[in-house]
Design an enzyme around this catalytic site. Structure first.
Site, short mmCIF file in Angstrom:
data_model
loop_
_atom_site.label_atom_id
_atom_site.label_comp_id
_atom_site.label_asym_id
_atom_site.label_seq_id
_atom_site.Cartn_x
_atom_site.Cartn_y
_atom_site.Cartn_z
N ASP A 275 0.87 -1.18 0.00
CA ASP A 275 0.00 0.00 0.00
C ASP A 275 0.91 1.23 0.00
OD1 ASP A 275 -2.40 1.42 0.31
OD2 ASP A 275 -2.35 1.27 2.48
N GLY B 257 3.93 1.11 1.10
CA GLY B 257 5.27 0.57 0.87
C GLY B 257 6.15 0.62 2.11
N THR C 224 5.87 -0.82 5.11
CA THR C 224 6.14 -2.13 5.73
C THR C 224 7.20 -2.88 4.92
OG1 THR C 224 3.84 -2.22 6.46
CG2 THR C 224 5.06 -4.29 6.51
N ARG D 54 -10.56 -13.25 6.00
CA ARG D 54 -9.30 -13.77 5.47
C ARG D 54 -9.51 -15.06 4.69
NH1 ARG D 54 -5.03 -10.94 7.91
NH2 ARG D 54 -5.26 -10.40 10.10
P1 5GP Z 1 1.90 -0.53 3.85
O1 5GP Z 1 3.00 -0.47 4.85
O2 5GP Z 1 2.35 -0.88 2.45
O3 5GP Z 1 1.10 0.75 3.86
O4 5GP Z 1 0.86 -1.57 4.38
C1 5GP Z 1 0.84 -2.88 4.10
C2 5GP Z 1 -0.17 -3.55 5.02
O5 5GP Z 1 -1.35 -2.75 5.21
C3 5GP Z 1 -0.66 -4.83 4.39
O6 5GP Z 1 0.19 -5.91 4.72
C4 5GP Z 1 -2.04 -4.96 4.96
O7 5GP Z 1 -1.98 -5.60 6.21
C5 5GP Z 1 -2.52 -3.54 5.17
N1 5GP Z 1 -3.40 -3.08 4.09
C6 5GP Z 1 -3.11 -2.16 3.16
N2 5GP Z 1 -4.13 -1.98 2.29
C7 5GP Z 1 -5.09 -2.85 2.68
C8 5GP Z 1 -6.42 -3.16 2.17
O8 5GP Z 1 -6.94 -2.63 1.18
N3 5GP Z 1 -7.11 -4.13 2.85
C9 5GP Z 1 -6.61 -4.76 3.95
N4 5GP Z 1 -7.38 -5.68 4.51
N5 5GP Z 1 -5.38 -4.48 4.46
C10 5GP Z 1 -4.63 -3.54 3.82
#
Ligand code: 5GP
Length: 177
Positions: free
Chosen positions: A104, A106, A108, A166
């Site tokens: 999302d 990035g 993480t 899930r």
């Molecule tokens: P990032 O660090 O890239 O913003 O977040 C990654 C994490 O956010 C993913 O592993 C997931 O757990 C959560 N996440 C991001 N977008 C979504 C979404 O549309 N739906 C869900 N269920 N989780 C999301």
């Protein structure tokens, strides 16, 4: 009618996901020939993807899981990530492929790449089922990507809403009607 159909609208069908996961597995099989590969699934969201993908990788892989949780600042992730479950094996000289449900912002994945690279592996690459490029805050090189999706909150095939959904075989969005 399956129970979840009344709550979730299909975005990516189970058939479409399975076909793409098979292609990714075949690509990984070709590209890691002769190498010691470890698939590192990020809990819990990647678990259905990890297990399906692994069955399409025709190589003697090992599987590890890692748990992370990001600190939330309001509704947005702050980028500060905490390890809740670490790998149980040393990774020196192994080829590591991080398997994630969605990238999302990035943040993480950036943390994971940095953290795993510090363990002296032979290589660290990234495989994600989904990418939401419109939300990216940091640039992450994605080596294997299932689908690019628009900026909607998705559930299913590992992705949760309040720990539920899930177990859906497809990826969808919550119905608002
Ligand atoms: P990032 O660090 O890239 O913003 O977040 C990654 C994490 O956010 C993913 O592993 C997931 O757990 C959560 N996440 C991001 N977008 C979504 C979404 O549309 N739906 C869900 N269920 N989780 C999301």
């Amino acid at each position: 009618m399956p129970f979840y159909d009344q709550y979730v609208e299909v975005m990516l069908s189970a058939e479409k996901i399975q076909a793409r996961v098979k292609e990714l597995g075949e690509q990984i099989t070709r590209e890691y020939q002769g190498k010691d590969l470890t698939l590192v699934g990020i809990m819990k969201g990647s678990l259905p993807f990890l297990t399906d993908l692994a069955r399409h990788v025709d190589l003697p892989v090992t599987i590890e899981v890692m748990g992370v949780s990001s600190y939330q600042g309001g509704t947005e992730t702050t980028g500060e990530v905490r390890i809740t479950h670490d790998l149980t094996k040393p990774m020196a000289n192994r080829h590591m492929l991080i398997v994630e449900d969605i990238i999302d912002t990035g943040l993480t994945m950036k943390f994971l790449i940095e953290n795993l690279s510090a363990r002296h592996p032979a290589s660290v690459k990234v495989c994600t089922l989904l990418e939401k490029p419109s939300r990216a805050k940091v640039k992450v090189a994605i080596d294997y990507k299932g689908f690019v999706i628009e900026d909607r909150f998705v559930v299913g095939y590992g992705l949760d809403y309040g720990e539920k959904y899930r177990n859906l075989p497809f990826v969808g969005v919550m119905r608002t009607d």
